[in-house]
Scaffold this motif. Structure first.
Motif, PDB file in Angstrom:
ATOM      1  N   LEU A 112      29.298  36.829  43.029  1.00  9.25           N
ATOM      2  CA  LEU A 112      30.538  36.591  42.290  1.00  9.25           C
ATOM      3  C   LEU A 112      30.863  35.107  42.337  1.00  9.25           C
ATOM      4  O   LEU A 112      30.979  34.524  43.421  1.00  9.25           O
ATOM      5  CB  LEU A 112      31.686  37.403  42.894  1.00  9.25           C
ATOM      6  N   GLY A 113      31.008  34.491  41.175  1.00 12.15           N
ATOM      7  CA  GLY A 113      31.339  33.075  41.094  1.00 12.15           C
ATOM      8  C   GLY A 113      32.823  32.852  40.892  1.00 12.15           C
ATOM      9  O   GLY A 113      33.492  33.628  40.199  1.00 12.15           O
ATOM     10  N   ILE A 114      33.340  31.798  41.505  1.00 13.88           N
ATOM     11  CA  ILE A 114      34.753  31.419  41.372  1.00 13.88           C
ATOM     12  C   ILE A 114      34.840  30.226  40.427  1.00 13.88           C
ATOM     13  O   ILE A 114      34.259  29.171  40.694  1.00 13.88           O
ATOM     14  CB  ILE A 114      35.357  31.076  42.740  1.00 13.88           C
ATOM     15  N   THR A 115      35.578  30.401  39.335  1.00 13.20           N
ATOM     16  CA  THR A 115      35.592  29.382  38.288  1.00 13.20           C
ATOM     17  C   THR A 115      36.788  28.428  38.346  1.00 13.20           C
ATOM     18  O   THR A 115      36.892  27.526  37.516  1.00 13.20           O
ATOM     19  CB  THR A 115      35.561  30.045  36.898  1.00 13.20           C
ATOM     20  N   ASN A 116      37.683  28.620  39.325  1.00 11.23           N
ATOM     21  CA  ASN A 116      38.816  27.686  39.470  1.00 11.23           C
ATOM     22  C   ASN A 116      38.903  27.180  40.920  1.00 11.23           C
ATOM     23  O   ASN A 116      39.898  27.389  41.595  1.00 11.23           O
ATOM     24  CB  ASN A 116      40.130  28.339  39.045  1.00 11.23           C
ATOM     25  N   PRO A 117      37.853  26.497  41.392  1.00 10.71           N
ATOM     26  CA  PRO A 117      37.846  26.061  42.794  1.00 10.71           C
ATOM     27  C   PRO A 117      38.923  25.032  43.134  1.00 10.71           C
ATOM     28  O   PRO A 117      39.454  25.040  44.235  1.00 10.71           O
ATOM     29  CB  PRO A 117      36.440  25.475  42.966  1.00 10.71           C
ATOM     30  N   ASP A 118      39.236  24.150  42.195  1.00 16.46           N
ATOM     31  CA  ASP A 118      40.251  23.113  42.407  1.00 16.46           C
ATOM     32  C   ASP A 118      41.439  23.442  41.527  1.00 16.46           C
ATOM     33  O   ASP A 118      41.338  23.439  40.296  1.00 16.46           O
ATOM     34  CB  ASP A 118      39.665  21.740  42.054  1.00 16.46           C
ATOM     35  N   SER A 119      42.581  23.705  42.150  1.00 17.09           N
ATOM     36  CA  SER A 119      43.779  24.113  41.407  1.00 17.09           C
ATOM     37  C   SER A 119      44.295  23.036  40.465  1.00 17.09           C
ATOM     38  O   SER A 119      45.083  23.324  39.560  1.00 17.09           O
ATOM     39  CB  SER A 119      44.889  24.506  42.385  1.00 17.09           C
ATOM     40  N   GLN A 120      43.853  21.796  40.674  1.00 20.76           N
ATOM     41  CA  GLN A 120      44.344  20.685  39.863  1.00 20.76           C
ATOM     42  C   GLN A 120      43.403  20.323  38.712  1.00 20.76           C
ATOM     43  O   GLN A 120      43.681  19.378  37.961  1.00 20.76           O
ATOM     44  CB  GLN A 120      44.547  19.448  40.746  1.00 20.76           C
ATOM     45  N   LEU A 121      42.305  21.069  38.582  1.00 21.96           N
ATOM     46  CA  LEU A 121      41.323  20.780  37.545  1.00 21.96           C
ATOM     47  C   LEU A 121      41.103  21.996  36.658  1.00 21.96           C
ATOM     48  O   LEU A 121      41.393  23.128  37.065  1.00 21.96           O
ATOM     49  CB  LEU A 121      39.991  20.369  38.184  1.00 21.96           C
ATOM     50  N   ARG A 136      43.920  29.316  48.878  1.00 18.35           N
ATOM     51  CA  ARG A 136      44.221  29.825  47.538  1.00 18.35           C
ATOM     52  C   ARG A 136      45.313  30.884  47.636  1.00 18.35           C
ATOM     53  O   ARG A 136      45.342  31.682  48.578  1.00 18.35           O
ATOM     54  CB  ARG A 136      42.977  30.457  46.913  1.00 18.35           C
ATOM     55  N   LYS A 137      46.177  30.939  46.661  1.00 14.66           N
ATOM     56  CA  LYS A 137      47.312  31.868  46.711  1.00 14.66           C
ATOM     57  C   LYS A 137      46.887  33.330  46.670  1.00 14.66           C
ATOM     58  O   LYS A 137      47.646  34.210  47.096  1.00 14.66           O
ATOM     59  CB  LYS A 137      48.285  31.575  45.576  1.00 14.66           C
ATOM     60  N   ASP A 138      45.658  33.599  46.168  1.00 15.55           N
ATOM     61  CA  ASP A 138      45.203  34.977  46.057  1.00 15.55           C
ATOM     62  C   ASP A 138      44.221  35.386  47.148  1.00 15.55           C
ATOM     63  O   ASP A 138      43.772  36.537  47.188  1.00 15.55           O
ATOM     64  CB  ASP A 138      44.575  35.229  44.681  1.00 15.55           C
ATOM     65  N   SER A 139      43.882  34.458  48.067  1.00 14.76           N
ATOM     66  CA  SER A 139      42.835  34.733  49.053  1.00 14.76           C
ATOM     67  C   SER A 139      43.231  35.758  50.107  1.00 14.76           C
ATOM     68  O   SER A 139      42.440  36.639  50.454  1.00 14.76           O
ATOM     69  CB  SER A 139      42.407  33.433  49.751  1.00 14.76           C
ATOM     70  N   ASN A 172      38.573  34.086  38.188  1.00 21.79           N
ATOM     71  CA  ASN A 172      39.467  33.016  38.635  1.00 21.79           C
ATOM     72  C   ASN A 172      40.731  33.603  39.257  1.00 21.79           C
ATOM     73  O   ASN A 172      41.721  32.902  39.451  1.00 21.79           O
ATOM     74  CB  ASN A 172      39.826  32.070  37.485  1.00 21.79           C
ATOM     75  N   ASN A 173      40.663  34.919  39.590  1.00 21.90           N
ATOM     76  CA  ASN A 173      41.860  35.580  40.114  1.00 21.90           C
ATOM     77  C   ASN A 173      41.463  36.805  40.937  1.00 21.90           C
ATOM     78  O   ASN A 173      41.078  37.839  40.386  1.00 21.90           O
ATOM     79  CB  ASN A 173      42.767  36.001  38.953  1.00 21.90           C
ATOM     80  N   TYR A 174      41.567  36.703  42.249  1.00 21.84           N
ATOM     81  CA  TYR A 174      41.226  37.829  43.119  1.00 21.84           C
ATOM     82  C   TYR A 174      42.165  39.015  42.940  1.00 21.84           C
ATOM     83  O   TYR A 174      41.782  40.154  43.227  1.00 21.84           O
ATOM     84  CB  TYR A 174      41.271  37.399  44.590  1.00 21.84           C
ATOM     85  N   LEU A 186      37.804  30.306  49.080  1.00 19.45           N
ATOM     86  CA  LEU A 186      38.989  30.812  49.777  1.00 19.45           C
ATOM     87  C   LEU A 186      40.067  29.733  49.915  1.00 19.45           C
ATOM     88  O   LEU A 186      41.255  30.038  49.921  1.00 19.45           O
ATOM     89  CB  LEU A 186      38.602  31.335  51.166  1.00 19.45           C
ATOM     90  N   LEU A 187      39.630  28.489  50.036  1.00 18.13           N
ATOM     91  CA  LEU A 187      40.563  27.368  50.106  1.00 18.13           C
ATOM     92  C   LEU A 187      40.511  26.572  48.807  1.00 18.13           C
ATOM     93  O   LEU A 187      39.489  26.546  48.121  1.00 18.13           O
ATOM     94  CB  LEU A 187      40.211  26.438  51.276  1.00 18.13           C
ATOM     95  N   ASP A 188      41.612  25.932  48.488  1.00 17.47           N
ATOM     96  CA  ASP A 188      41.684  25.064  47.313  1.00 17.47           C
ATOM     97  C   ASP A 188      40.762  23.860  47.531  1.00 17.47           C
ATOM     98  O   ASP A 188      40.860  23.168  48.552  1.00 17.47           O
ATOM     99  CB  ASP A 188      43.129  24.607  47.121  1.00 17.47           C
ATOM    100  N   LEU A 189      39.887  23.588  46.583  1.00 14.05           N
ATOM    101  CA  LEU A 189      38.946  22.478  46.698  1.00 14.05           C
ATOM    102  C   LEU A 189      39.621  21.126  46.473  1.00 14.05           C
ATOM    103  O   LEU A 189      38.992  20.079  46.637  1.00 14.05           O
ATOM    104  CB  LEU A 189      37.799  22.669  45.699  1.00 14.05           C
ATOM    105  N   HIS A 190      40.895  21.135  46.139  1.00 13.62           N
ATOM    106  CA  HIS A 190      41.609  19.885  45.855  1.00 13.62           C
ATOM    107  C   HIS A 190      41.526  18.915  47.037  1.00 13.62           C
ATOM    108  O   HIS A 190      41.309  17.709  46.839  1.00 13.62           O
ATOM    109  CB  HIS A 190      43.064  20.187  45.514  1.00 13.62           C
ATOM    110  N   PHE A 191      41.680  19.423  48.249  1.00  9.57           N
ATOM    111  CA  PHE A 191      41.592  18.548  49.425  1.00  9.57           C
ATOM    112  C   PHE A 191      40.240  17.843  49.482  1.00  9.57           C
ATOM    113  O   PHE A 191      40.172  16.620  49.662  1.00  9.57           O
ATOM    114  CB  PHE A 191      41.802  19.346  50.710  1.00  9.57           C
ATOM    115  N   ASP A 192      39.167  18.584  49.339  1.00 10.00           N
ATOM    116  CA  ASP A 192      37.829  18.005  49.459  1.00 10.00           C
ATOM    117  C   ASP A 192      37.543  17.006  48.347  1.00 10.00           C
ATOM    118  O   ASP A 192      36.954  15.939  48.593  1.00 10.00           O
ATOM    119  CB  ASP A 192      36.776  19.116  49.451  1.00 10.00           C
TER     120      ASP A 192
END
Length: 227
Positions: A190-199, A94-97, A211-213, A20-26
């Protein structure tokens, strides 16, 4: 696009970071910022601190300690929350969450956040994103003393929430955790394949994935849960 039988799904359990959140921070915090803070404290090079932390992470990966801010504060003698606050501007949803969460709730499904994040980290992220406004129940697995990687957590969570596994969907960005949910008997994963928006996107081999809700919204609306 993931095709789910939404008319059979009553409860949706959702991970937080990377889901639900961008993993970039973590990723920035644990892989870059924390080694830098540790280097400043110890007077050692950032590279040597990075290598030490990499080994320390590997020792407890998948265990509750890996996610426990108190554990790392004690082990490193650092104020982890203070360090997190220095990077808190990177906490983003995430922008789609929100559209996804609101569609789930409007379809009268129960929406539950189940995160391995420490309660203090959960509180910080809720403060920054107001994620709680779009979810029925927020749960940190720390309250059960075991993370999602273990069957004991799923047994305790089942007892706590009284959900029906055969009408439950679990969404996460980690395949090992998705495997654990499936092993317990969760019917839909359901797996999310784009957890970090920068990767680049990751690979999830054994579960439906997206990768898109936004691709799921119409089917959620068109297929209400039928008890």
């Amino acid at each position: 696009m993931a095709l789910l039988p939404w008319h059979k799904i009553e409860t949706v359990l959702l991970d937080m970071d990377g889901t639900l959140l961008d993993l970039h921070f973590d990723n920035q915090f644990w892989l870059h910022h924390l080694p830098k803070k540790y280097a400043e404290k110890t007077g050692r090079s950032p590279q040597s601190c990075h290598e030490e932390l990499k080994e320390a992470f590997a020792q407890v990966q998948g265990k509750l300690q890996w996610y426990c801010l108190d554990y790392w504060a004690d082990r490193l003698q650092l104020d982890i929350m203070e360090a997190k606050l220095e990077l808190a501007h990177l906490i983003t949803i995430r922008k789609d969450s929100i559209a996804f969460l609101d569609a789930l709730r409007e379809s009268n499904r129960r929406v539950v956040l189940v995160t391995n994040a420490h309660p203090d980290s959960l509180s910080l992220k809720v403060e920054k994103t107001q994620l709680n406004d779009h979810i029925d129940i927020l749960i940190s697995t720390h309250q059960f003393g075991v993370p999602k990687e273990f069957q004991l957590l799923w047994k305790k969570l089942h007892n706590h929430l009284k959900f029906e596994p055969q009408s439950t969907l679990f969404v996460d960005d980690g395949e090992r955790i998705l495997d654990a949910a499936k092993e317990f008997g969760i019917a839909y994963t359901l797996g999310i394949t784009n957890p970090d928006s920068q990767l680049p996107d990751t690979t999830i081999a054994n579960h439906l994935h997206t990768n898109n809700y936004y691709d799921l919204l119409q089917s959620i609306i068109d297929e209400p849960y039928v008890a």
